[in-house]
Write a protein that holds these residues in place. Structure first.
Motif, mmCIF file in Angstrom:
data_model
loop_
_atom_site.group_PDB
_atom_site.id
_atom_site.type_symbol
_atom_site.label_atom_id
_atom_site.label_comp_id
_atom_site.label_asym_id
_atom_site.label_seq_id
_atom_site.Cartn_x
_atom_site.Cartn_y
_atom_site.Cartn_z
ATOM 1 N N ALA A 171 -0.775 45.256 2.334
ATOM 2 C CA ALA A 171 -0.278 46.429 3.065
ATOM 3 C C ALA A 171 -1.331 46.973 4.018
ATOM 4 N N THR A 172 -2.593 46.903 3.637
ATOM 5 C CA THR A 172 -3.673 47.483 4.434
ATOM 6 C C THR A 172 -4.643 46.442 4.966
ATOM 7 N N HIS A 173 -4.658 45.290 4.345
ATOM 8 C CA HIS A 173 -5.621 44.223 4.643
ATOM 9 C C HIS A 173 -7.061 44.669 4.421
ATOM 10 N N ILE A 174 -7.231 45.532 3.442
ATOM 11 C CA ILE A 174 -8.558 45.932 2.975
ATOM 12 C C ILE A 174 -8.832 45.141 1.705
ATOM 13 N N VAL A 175 -9.953 44.442 1.683
ATOM 14 C CA VAL A 175 -10.277 43.592 0.541
ATOM 15 C C VAL A 175 -10.525 44.453 -0.694
ATOM 16 N N PRO A 176 -9.794 44.194 -1.779
ATOM 17 C CA PRO A 176 -10.008 44.964 -3.006
ATOM 18 C C PRO A 176 -11.346 44.637 -3.658
ATOM 19 N N THR A 177 -11.843 45.593 -4.411
ATOM 20 C CA THR A 177 -13.095 45.386 -5.142
ATOM 21 C C THR A 177 -12.830 44.562 -6.393
ATOM 22 N N ALA A 178 -13.892 44.091 -7.001
ATOM 23 C CA ALA A 178 -13.776 43.349 -8.258
ATOM 24 C C ALA A 178 -13.091 44.217 -9.309
#
Length: 140
Positions: free
Chosen positions: A85-92
């Protein structure tokens, strides 16, 4: 009827082909493939909120639980779908792995590469991009 819309099986096919071409670079290619198949499973082009991705992620969770997929893997798949939806890489941590675990780097890298291939059309040859642009305009 043949669709040239962006959020169609041709989009999924393109992503699956890219995954296959780069499969060795992914730590959990099966999870990435599941995220690809489900990431636009529910899609309403008139809804500009992340509701599409949330509904698609919910569908994935339900289906994958029903088929016996491990809960940790399901959570990574769910988070990867939501990230489209945002193309922000999620954190671990968002992916359900601790940043000190052996899986952390691979899970984050898998999510980043999924987001990259989801946007790969932006780097396509001009004719292919123009076809995508016409389809996206029709869709929206």
């Amino acid at each position: 009827m043949h669709f040239f819309w962006y959020h169609s099986l041709s989009h999924v096919d393109s992503l699956v082909r890219l995954l296959a071409a780069h499969r060795a670079k992914f730590s959990d290619p099966k999870a990435v493939e599941a995220a690809i198949w489900f990431h636009n499973a529910i899609y309403n082009s008139r809804d500009k909120s992340p509701a599409n991705e949330a509904a698609s992620a919910e569908l994935a969770v339900k289906h994958l639980r029903d088929t016996g997929v491990d809960e940790a893997r399901i959570e990574r798949i769910r988070v990867m779908i939501l990230a489209t939806a945002t193309h922000i890489v999620p954190t671990a941590e968002e992916l359900g792995v601790t940043s000190t675990s052996d899986d952390a780097g691979g899970a984050v890298r898998d999510a980043a590469m999924l987001l990259d291939i989801d946007l790969s059309i932006l780097g396509a040859e001009e004719a292919e991009f123009n076809k995508y642009e016409r389809g996206a305009r029709k869709e929206y």
